[in-house]
Design a protein around this motif. Sequence first.
Motif, PDB file in Angstrom:
ATOM      1  N   VAL B  26       0.846  -1.196   0.000  1.00 43.53           N
ATOM      2  CA  VAL B  26       0.000   0.000   0.000  1.00 43.53           C
ATOM      3  C   VAL B  26       0.883   1.248   0.000  1.00 43.53           C
ATOM      4  O   VAL B  26       1.727   1.436   0.870  1.00 43.53           O
ATOM      5  CB  VAL B  26      -0.923   0.018   1.235  1.00 43.53           C
ATOM      6  CG1 VAL B  26      -1.761   1.283   1.265  1.00 43.53           C
ATOM      7  CG2 VAL B  26      -1.818  -1.211   1.232  1.00 43.53           C
ATOM      8  N   LEU B 127      -4.754   2.593  -6.350  1.00 45.68           N
ATOM      9  CA  LEU B 127      -4.618   1.209  -6.826  1.00 45.68           C
ATOM     10  C   LEU B 127      -5.505   0.254  -6.032  1.00 45.68           C
ATOM     11  O   LEU B 127      -6.045  -0.690  -6.581  1.00 45.68           O
ATOM     12  CB  LEU B 127      -3.160   0.758  -6.725  1.00 45.68           C
ATOM     13  CG  LEU B 127      -2.272   1.097  -7.918  1.00 45.68           C
ATOM     14  CD1 LEU B 127      -0.826   0.722  -7.621  1.00 45.68           C
ATOM     15  CD2 LEU B 127      -2.755   0.394  -9.180  1.00 45.68           C
ATOM     16  N   GLY B 128      -5.663   0.519  -4.726  1.00 46.24           N
ATOM     17  CA  GLY B 128      -6.475  -0.363  -3.902  1.00 46.24           C
ATOM     18  C   GLY B 128      -7.956  -0.058  -3.975  1.00 46.24           C
ATOM     19  O   GLY B 128      -8.769  -0.809  -3.460  1.00 46.24           O
ATOM     20  N   ARG B 129      -8.302   1.071  -4.600  1.00 48.75           N
ATOM     21  CA  ARG B 129      -9.710   1.491  -4.723  1.00 48.75           C
ATOM     22  C   ARG B 129     -10.398   1.558  -3.367  1.00 48.75           C
ATOM     23  O   ARG B 129     -11.514   1.063  -3.204  1.00 48.75           O
ATOM     24  CB  ARG B 129     -10.480   0.554  -5.663  1.00 48.75           C
ATOM     25  CG  ARG B 129     -10.021   0.657  -7.108  1.00 48.75           C
ATOM     26  CD  ARG B 129     -10.780  -0.308  -8.016  1.00 48.75           C
ATOM     27  NE  ARG B 129     -10.404  -0.137  -9.403  1.00 48.75           N
ATOM     28  CZ  ARG B 129      -9.270  -0.562  -9.938  1.00 48.75           C
ATOM     29  NH1 ARG B 129      -8.387  -1.197  -9.193  1.00 48.75           N
ATOM     30  NH2 ARG B 129      -9.004  -0.360 -11.201  1.00 48.75           N
ATOM     31  N   PHE B 130      -9.728   2.117  -2.388  1.00 49.21           N
ATOM     32  CA  PHE B 130     -10.388   2.347  -1.105  1.00 49.21           C
ATOM     33  C   PHE B 130      -9.957   3.711  -0.568  1.00 49.21           C
ATOM     34  O   PHE B 130      -9.034   4.337  -1.099  1.00 49.21           O
ATOM     35  CB  PHE B 130     -10.074   1.212  -0.115  1.00 49.21           C
ATOM     36  CG  PHE B 130      -8.617   1.069   0.247  1.00 49.21           C
ATOM     37  CD1 PHE B 130      -8.048   1.829   1.252  1.00 49.21           C
ATOM     38  CD2 PHE B 130      -7.810   0.151  -0.423  1.00 49.21           C
ATOM     39  CE1 PHE B 130      -6.712   1.687   1.590  1.00 49.21           C
ATOM     40  CE2 PHE B 130      -6.471   0.001  -0.090  1.00 49.21           C
ATOM     41  CZ  PHE B 130      -5.929   0.777   0.917  1.00 49.21           C
TER      42      PHE B 130
END
Lengths: 209, 310
Positions: B26, B127-130
Amino acid sequence: MRRIVAAGDRALLIVFGDTMSPETLADVLTFEATLRRVKPRGLIGTVPAYASLLCTYDPGITEGASFQRQLQTLPVPPRRRLRRAVHEVPVRYDGPDLERVAQHARLSVADAVSLHAGTEYLVYAIGFAPGFSYCGVLPEILATPRLPSPRTRVEPGSVGIAERQTGIYAVASPGGWNIIGRTDTVLFDPRRRPPARFQPGDRLRFVPA
Amino acid sequence: MIEVVSGGTWTTIQDRGRPGWERYGVSPGGPADWFSAAAANALVGNDPDAALVECTLMGPTLRFRREATVALMGGETLAIENGIAFPLAAGAELKIGRVRRGLRTYVAVRGGIAVPRVMGSRALCQLGRFGGGFGRPLEVGDQLPVGKATAQPPPPLPLPKGRGLRSGGGRFLKRLPLVGPWEVRVMAGPHTSAFGADDFARFLNTAFPVTPRANRMGMRLRAPGFRVQATEILTTPVTQGAVQVTPSGEAIVLLAEHQTTGGYPVIATVISADWPLLGQARPGDTIHFREVSLAEAQRARSRLDGWFGQ
């Protein structure tokens, strides 16, 4: 022998070697475990990958030079054994690049699959994108160069091959690895602790589903 | 509540990000120009790390349900002047429009944007879409909750003497340049020794144009004639500010939302005091790098931190 170099004014990189090997990874993880136990003042985080360990620090709390001295003089115990437990990852071997990988290896698709699935891998790093698991070492005959231009979207759970590495995409992202299959195992969840399913040092085996 | 009336090019919620989670792939994230973000927050009396809106190139239009105090810093727009705390009436629309000088504008709202924290931060992890409220850049119709402001009005800014403070108004004058050519300070390493003997000197003597391939993850620079002789390296953890060089001689400077590991050798690392410059450099601008020591880098950083009483 480890070598410590600055990576800017907020991190140090400790380099333990220049090859992908279980012994070097074990050195990296032993040092990391020691560091996480000792918790030197100002340490923010550690990032292990293959043969190196990044240590980020807060220069508002510790001065860079003294942080480096602390790392240099850290008493490190003998190399730890890597965990023995093997995680099984069920994979549907139906990826868009599977046939090409098999051709490149001069194997039938079935033989390429059983070779990939018949090998035990070590997770050498979680990196690039959330939860992406870099594993090695791939049997030499399966080694395939990256795609000439990366795909703009690779689906989560995709299992790929790049040179002597195999890896699993945890989240949808662009990617240049040869995709040979897909797993339903959830590899990254920001609500879980730890958020990634695997950690460096874990052993994996892919099981055809 | 703030309603997004139009989203803009790439508008995201940012706070200090998620340092410490790189081990799970992350990115630390956070504002591309941390200085302007912290200054915008300071102007409205927020913590330097409060969540705010980062606008890129074309900003959003925001409708404020209730009265609010906002401040803009970073890239200049025609919306409101940068560097002042500006009161908005209930129902007011703030149209940020195009960023005219610089690349990224920060909109701080007194009380901060109160989208939920994910992994300790309100910032978007692209990238993590959060995070970031919606796991993506802002779009039309998004509703942004505003946090409770502390009881006191914005405190006067603790600005060091002689730093261009306009008298009385609590204004930041432009502390950082917004247009190139850019001089960006670097420290050598971590892989300078993987390059040829003259490569680092030539790197420092080259003016690198910024290509259009630039986003919050990184910016690609390409100077005709810049080539290096580098040995291959094993995949390694990388940091914000790292300048990777590809075999074709392209330099990739990693920004806040960078990937956490990389396979290209890093010839030099931009010091954190100059990350804000990278966040404001536009495609077509030229960058040239100047080497400094760790001690100089840390002094430069403390001088900037001094603006916020840290």
